[in-house]
Write a protein that holds these residues in place. Structure first.
Motif, mmCIF file in Angstrom:
data_model
loop_
_atom_site.group_PDB
_atom_site.id
_atom_site.type_symbol
_atom_site.label_atom_id
_atom_site.label_comp_id
_atom_site.label_asym_id
_atom_site.label_seq_id
_atom_site.Cartn_x
_atom_site.Cartn_y
_atom_site.Cartn_z
ATOM 1 N N ASN A 1 28.434 -15.095 33.415
ATOM 2 C CA ASN A 1 29.137 -14.253 32.115
ATOM 3 C C ASN A 1 30.116 -13.299 33.072
ATOM 4 O O ASN A 1 30.630 -13.246 34.232
ATOM 5 N N ASP B 1 30.818 -10.062 33.289
ATOM 6 C CA ASP B 1 29.963 -9.005 34.578
ATOM 7 C C ASP B 1 30.520 -9.381 35.422
ATOM 8 O O ASP B 1 31.048 -9.030 36.154
ATOM 9 N N GLU B 2 29.675 -10.603 35.389
ATOM 10 C CA GLU B 2 29.936 -11.630 37.250
ATOM 11 C C GLU B 2 30.457 -11.844 37.925
ATOM 12 O O GLU B 2 31.395 -11.618 38.772
ATOM 13 N N ASN C 1 33.604 -10.451 37.024
ATOM 14 C CA ASN C 1 34.424 -9.384 37.166
ATOM 15 C C ASN C 1 33.724 -9.248 38.465
ATOM 16 O O ASN C 1 34.392 -8.675 39.589
ATOM 17 N N GLU C 2 32.095 -8.735 38.777
ATOM 18 C CA GLU C 2 32.125 -8.206 40.034
ATOM 19 C C GLU C 2 32.231 -9.213 41.352
ATOM 20 O O GLU C 2 32.313 -8.376 42.417
ATOM 21 N N HIS D 1 35.697 -7.956 41.953
ATOM 22 C CA HIS D 1 36.010 -6.569 42.445
ATOM 23 C C HIS D 1 35.631 -6.568 44.611
ATOM 24 O O HIS D 1 36.237 -6.552 44.816
#
Length: 99
Positions: free
Chosen positions: A82, A84-85, A87-88, A91
Motif C-alpha cells: 500500500n 504507506d508501505e 513511502n516507508e 524513506h
C-alpha cells in the motif's frame, strides 16, 4: 569463418525504429546484432547501452516500461504494497543513501 542465418520475429514498428537507430549509428541491423552477440559472449552479460541523442517517449513505450515494473514487483513479492508501505521503503532507502 562459416556464416549462419539468425532469424528474429519482432513487432513491425519496433523493427522500423531499430533499423532507423542503426542507421543513425552508421550500421545496419545485422551488424548491430553481431556487435551485440560478440559483446554478450565476450563479457557473459548484456554489456552496453547504445542510445540516440534524441529521446522520443511514446505512450506505448511508457506502458511497456510500466508493465515491466509491474511484473518485476510481482516477482519480488511487493506488488500488493500500500502507499504507506511504499513511502516507508522510500524513506528507508533515502536514509541508507545518506550514510
Amino acid at each position: 569463418m562459416a556464416q549462419a542465418t539468425f532469424s528474429v520475429r519482432m513487432d513491425e514498428t519496433l523493427k522500423k525504429q531499430f533499423d532507423g537507430l542503426c542507421q543513425e549509428f552508421g550500421m545496419n541491423a545485422s551488424t548491430a546484432i553481431n556487435v551485440f552477440a560478440r559483446a554478450v559472449v565476450r563479457q557473459r552479460k548484456i554489456p552496453f547501452e547504445i542510445s540516440s541523442p534524441e529521446t522520443n517517449i511514446t505512450r506505448e513505450g511508457a506502458m511497456q516500461a510500466f508493465m515491466a515494473l509491474r511484473a518485476q514487483a510481482k516477482e519480488n513479492g511487493v506488488a500488493d504494497m500500500n502507499l504507506d508501505e511504499i513511502n516507508e521503503e522510500i524513506h528507508i532507502s533515502r536514509l541508507e543513501n545518506d550514510t
